[in-house]
Design a protein around this motif. Structure first.
Motif, PDB file in Angstrom:
ATOM      1  N   ALA A   1      73.927 -30.580 -17.494  1.00 55.03           N
ATOM      2  CA  ALA A   1      73.496 -31.975 -17.576  1.00 55.03           C
ATOM      3  C   ALA A   1      73.458 -32.421 -19.031  1.00 55.03           C
ATOM      4  N   LEU A   2      73.791 -33.668 -19.224  1.00 52.91           N
ATOM      5  CA  LEU A   2      73.767 -34.237 -20.564  1.00 52.91           C
ATOM      6  C   LEU A   2      72.335 -34.496 -21.004  1.00 52.91           C
ATOM      7  N   ASP A   3      72.082 -34.290 -22.272  1.00 50.83           N
ATOM      8  CA  ASP A   3      70.812 -34.665 -22.864  1.00 50.83           C
ATOM      9  C   ASP A   3      71.033 -36.031 -23.498  1.00 50.83           C
ATOM     10  N   ILE A   4      70.771 -37.085 -22.730  1.00 50.13           N
ATOM     11  CA  ILE A   4      71.109 -38.424 -23.162  1.00 50.13           C
ATOM     12  C   ILE A   4      70.074 -38.954 -24.147  1.00 50.13           C
ATOM     13  N   LYS A   5      70.528 -39.309 -25.312  1.00 47.23           N
ATOM     14  CA  LYS A   5      69.666 -39.899 -26.332  1.00 47.23           C
ATOM     15  C   LYS A   5      69.778 -41.421 -26.335  1.00 47.23           C
ATOM     16  N   ILE A   6      70.984 -41.940 -26.055  1.00 43.97           N
ATOM     17  CA  ILE A   6      71.217 -43.373 -26.157  1.00 43.97           C
ATOM     18  C   ILE A   6      71.928 -43.886 -24.907  1.00 43.97           C
ATOM     19  N   SER A   7      71.421 -44.988 -24.370  1.00 43.81           N
ATOM     20  CA  SER A   7      72.083 -45.702 -23.280  1.00 43.81           C
ATOM     21  C   SER A   7      72.596 -47.024 -23.825  1.00 43.81           C
ATOM     22  N   ILE A   8      73.819 -47.349 -23.472  1.00 47.53           N
ATOM     23  CA  ILE A   8      74.417 -48.616 -23.892  1.00 47.53           C
ATOM     24  C   ILE A   8      74.771 -49.386 -22.629  1.00 47.53           C
ATOM     25  N   VAL A   9      74.163 -50.548 -22.451  1.00 46.29           N
ATOM     26  CA  VAL A   9      74.458 -51.390 -21.299  1.00 46.29           C
ATOM     27  C   VAL A   9      75.564 -52.365 -21.695  1.00 46.29           C
ATOM     28  N   LEU A  10      76.612 -52.376 -20.882  1.00 51.25           N
ATOM     29  CA  LEU A  10      77.803 -53.179 -21.143  1.00 51.25           C
ATOM     30  C   LEU A  10      78.069 -54.101 -19.953  1.00 51.25           C
ATOM     31  N   PRO A  11      77.603 -55.354 -19.996  1.00 54.55           N
ATOM     32  CA  PRO A  11      77.909 -56.293 -18.921  1.00 54.55           C
ATOM     33  C   PRO A  11      79.367 -56.753 -19.020  1.00 54.55           C
ATOM     34  N   VAL A  12      80.029 -56.839 -17.873  1.00 61.26           N
ATOM     35  CA  VAL A  12      81.449 -57.186 -17.849  1.00 61.26           C
ATOM     36  C   VAL A  12      81.672 -58.311 -16.841  1.00 61.26           C
ATOM     37  N   TYR A  13      82.307 -59.365 -17.293  1.00 65.07           N
ATOM     38  CA  TYR A  13      82.726 -60.435 -16.387  1.00 65.07           C
ATOM     39  C   TYR A  13      84.033 -61.042 -16.899  1.00 65.07           C
ATOM     40  N   ASN A  14      85.112 -60.727 -16.222  1.00 64.13           N
ATOM     41  CA  ASN A  14      86.441 -61.271 -16.530  1.00 64.13           C
ATOM     42  C   ASN A  14      86.813 -61.125 -18.008  1.00 64.13           C
ATOM     43  N   VAL A  15      86.736 -59.900 -18.491  1.00 65.32           N
ATOM     44  CA  VAL A  15      87.047 -59.616 -19.904  1.00 65.32           C
ATOM     45  C   VAL A  15      88.103 -58.515 -20.032  1.00 65.32           C
ATOM     46  N   ALA A  16      88.996 -58.434 -19.064  1.00 65.96           N
ATOM     47  CA  ALA A  16      90.001 -57.365 -19.049  1.00 65.96           C
ATOM     48  C   ALA A  16      90.747 -57.265 -20.376  1.00 65.96           C
ATOM     49  N   ASN A  17      91.038 -58.389 -20.993  1.00 63.70           N
ATOM     50  CA  ASN A  17      91.814 -58.380 -22.239  1.00 63.70           C
ATOM     51  C   ASN A  17      91.051 -57.817 -23.427  1.00 63.70           C
ATOM     52  N   TYR A  18      89.731 -57.698 -23.330  1.00 58.70           N
ATOM     53  CA  TYR A  18      88.917 -57.196 -24.436  1.00 58.70           C
ATOM     54  C   TYR A  18      88.477 -55.745 -24.239  1.00 58.70           C
ATOM     55  N   GLU A  47      77.285 -37.835 -29.955  1.00 60.78           N
ATOM     56  CA  GLU A  47      77.684 -37.225 -28.690  1.00 60.78           C
ATOM     57  C   GLU A  47      76.792 -37.546 -27.501  1.00 60.78           C
ATOM     58  N   ASP A  48      75.506 -37.717 -27.714  1.00 57.63           N
ATOM     59  CA  ASP A  48      74.587 -37.809 -26.591  1.00 57.63           C
ATOM     60  C   ASP A  48      74.306 -39.251 -26.183  1.00 57.63           C
ATOM     61  N   PHE A  49      75.330 -39.897 -25.609  1.00 56.81           N
ATOM     62  CA  PHE A  49      75.113 -41.253 -25.133  1.00 56.81           C
ATOM     63  C   PHE A  49      75.845 -41.490 -23.823  1.00 56.81           C
ATOM     64  N   GLU A  50      75.378 -42.528 -23.136  1.00 53.45           N
ATOM     65  CA  GLU A  50      76.009 -42.952 -21.896  1.00 53.45           C
ATOM     66  C   GLU A  50      76.292 -44.445 -22.006  1.00 53.45           C
ATOM     67  N   VAL A  51      77.329 -44.874 -21.320  1.00 55.18           N
ATOM     68  CA  VAL A  51      77.652 -46.288 -21.225  1.00 55.18           C
ATOM     69  C   VAL A  51      77.462 -46.695 -19.773  1.00 55.18           C
ATOM     70  N   ILE A  52      76.669 -47.730 -19.572  1.00 59.94           N
ATOM     71  CA  ILE A  52      76.410 -48.255 -18.233  1.00 59.94           C
ATOM     72  C   ILE A  52      77.142 -49.584 -18.136  1.00 59.94           C
ATOM     73  N   CYS A  53      78.277 -49.549 -17.483  1.00 61.21           N
ATOM     74  CA  CYS A  53      79.161 -50.697 -17.389  1.00 61.21           C
ATOM     75  C   CYS A  53      78.873 -51.417 -16.070  1.00 61.21           C
ATOM     76  N   VAL A  54      78.421 -52.655 -16.156  1.00 58.78           N
ATOM     77  CA  VAL A  54      78.085 -53.429 -14.959  1.00 58.78           C
ATOM     78  C   VAL A  54      79.127 -54.530 -14.800  1.00 58.78           C
ATOM     79  N   ASN A  55      79.982 -54.367 -13.800  1.00 59.72           N
ATOM     80  CA  ASN A  55      80.980 -55.375 -13.473  1.00 59.72           C
ATOM     81  C   ASN A  55      80.282 -56.448 -12.639  1.00 59.72           C
TER      82      ASN A  55
END
Length: 175
Positions: free
Chosen positions: A1-18, A32-40
């Motif tokens: 299991a990852l020892d997560i130090k940092i969470s990054i929330v990434l909201p996504v709405y019609n940004v395919a080009n970016y 190294e110890d981060f996660e990205v939470i991508c919310v479409n």
């Protein structure tokens, strides 16, 4: 299991080009110890397809890219959904049309680890338009204000996604 130090929330709405530039800036961080939470948030473009291609690239680096899809609720709704999946000690938000500079996550984290008395840290940002690169904010009243909350409420602090990293526990106690 990852020892997560940092969470990054990434909201996504019609940004395919970016997404390529944004996700590339994350997968190539020096931390190294981060996660990205991508919310479409109900995208109708190619955002979902593009994100799905990045999940194994993150996994190959030992990072986690969590993908959540929901009906459109607006950016606030996407962020609120993302907060439900946060497991890191620290939290940052990033807009999908923005990116982190190389090493910036590590610098913010290191500062907060060394300065336990602070709840969060704020950085300036670069605006890059057609090769013309300049700092977002040059006003010393905003860039040196140590009281983040009062500064934000009073308009005496800069406010854009990616410029803040905060202690998750403090946010959740308040929020």
């Amino acid at each position: 299991a990852l020892d997560i130090k940092i969470s990054i929330v990434l909201p996504v709405y019609n940004v395919a080009n970016y997404l390529r530039k944004c996700l590339d800036s994350l997968v190539n961080q020096t931390f190294e110890d981060f996660e990205v939470i991508c919310v479409n948030d109900g995208s109708t473009d190619q955002s979902e397809n593009r994100i799905s291609k990045w999940i194994p690239l993150f996994a190959d680096k030992g990072y986690e890219l969590k993908y959540i899809k929901q009906e459109n609720q607006g950016i606030g709704g996407a962020i609120n959904t993302g907060l439900k999946y946060v497991s890191g000690e620290y939290l940052s938000l990033l807009d999908a049309d923005d990116c982190f500079l190389q090493g910036s996550i590590k610098k913010q984290f290191s500062y907060l680890e060394k300065h336990r008395e602070y709840v969060g840290v704020r950085t300036n940002g670069w605006q890059d338009k057609q090769g013309d690169r300049k700092l977002f904010d040059l006003d010393p009243e905003r860039t040196t204000n140590e009281n983040l909350f009062d500064g934000l409420i009073g308009g005496r602090a800069t406010n854009w996604a990616g410029s803040y990293m905060i202690r998750t526990q403090v946010l959740f106690e308040f929020y």
